[in-house]
Motif scaffolding. Structure first.
Motif, PDB file in Angstrom:
ATOM      1  N   ILE A 177      12.341 -33.761 -22.760  1.00  0.00           N
ATOM      2  CA  ILE A 177      10.954 -33.069 -22.277  1.00  0.00           C
ATOM      3  C   ILE A 177      11.383 -31.873 -21.359  1.00  0.00           C
ATOM      4  N   LEU A 178      12.304 -31.937 -20.522  1.00  0.00           N
ATOM      5  CA  LEU A 178      12.857 -30.650 -19.672  1.00  0.00           C
ATOM      6  C   LEU A 178      13.499 -29.630 -20.727  1.00  0.00           C
ATOM      7  N   LEU A 179      14.333 -30.008 -21.485  1.00  0.00           N
ATOM      8  CA  LEU A 179      14.859 -29.157 -22.577  1.00  0.00           C
ATOM      9  C   LEU A 179      13.678 -28.431 -23.488  1.00  0.00           C
ATOM     10  N   ALA A 180      12.700 -29.139 -23.719  1.00  0.00           N
ATOM     11  CA  ALA A 180      11.589 -28.588 -24.611  1.00  0.00           C
ATOM     12  C   ALA A 180      10.796 -27.684 -23.592  1.00  0.00           C
ATOM     13  N   GLN A 181      10.539 -27.936 -22.359  1.00  0.00           N
ATOM     14  CA  GLN A 181       9.924 -27.056 -21.369  1.00  0.00           C
ATOM     15  C   GLN A 181      10.737 -25.525 -21.314  1.00  0.00           C
ATOM     16  N   VAL A 182      11.991 -25.612 -21.111  1.00  0.00           N
ATOM     17  CA  VAL A 182      13.011 -24.725 -21.149  1.00  0.00           C
ATOM     18  C   VAL A 182      12.760 -23.613 -22.527  1.00  0.00           C
TER      19      VAL A 182
END
Length: 166
Positions: A72-77
């Motif tokens: 999820i954090l990778l997607a936000q980045v």
């Protein structure tokens, strides 16, 4: 004699259930190294170092592929870097791990809007509303993004500004 087939069927059912329950392993916690890398990636993202955050979070996901928060954090980045297609794929990875993750559904819906896939974003909105029984800020946020629509690209802006020559 009439009860014999029923007794045999019951015995087989109990034997199958007991072996299937005994064969399941308990869910192991996420690897501590992956969690530490996730925290480091969060800090790098907060500092604005998106390249380093991407590298760290990809490592966290490689160390333990069950780390849904890393995806999820990778997607936000990826979204912050202007890569909505990559963000959609990363949110999909998180949703494979937990199909009812409202934050991942909202994030994927927002990335879909960025790509112009409003119909699929509406599907995500419907899933979020089905999961949330009462007031749901994630559903409201995604609905607002869908209502706003995809961003205008430079080519679209050029054609909207310049009148056609006749």
């Amino acid at each position: 004699m009439r009860a014999l087939p029923f007794a045999i069927a019951s015995a087989l059912t109990l034997a199958c259930l007991s072996t299937s329950l005994a064969g399941q392993r308990p869910v192991a916690p996420i690897d501590a190294r992956s969690q530490a890398l996730l925290q480091q990636g969060r800090a790098e993202r907060a500092a604005g170092n998106l390249g380093a955050a991407t590298d760290t979070l990809e490592t966290a996901a490689a160390v333990d592929p069950r780390n849904r928060e890393a995806f999820i954090l990778l997607a936000q980045v990826a979204e912050a870097r202007g890569l909505p297609g990559k963000a959609i794929r990363l949110y999909r990875e998180a949703l494979v791990l937990e199909p009812n993750d409202v934050a991942a559904l909202r994030g994927q819906g927002e990335a879909l809007v960025m790509k112009g896939a409003l119909a699929q974003a509406q599907v995500n909105l419907a899933k979020i509303r089905a999961l949330c029984k009462g007031a749901c800020p994630d559903a409201n946020q995604l609905a607002a993004v869908i209502a706003k629509g995809p961003p205008v690209t430079t080519a679209q802006a050029d054609t909207a500004v310049k009148p056609k020559a006749e």
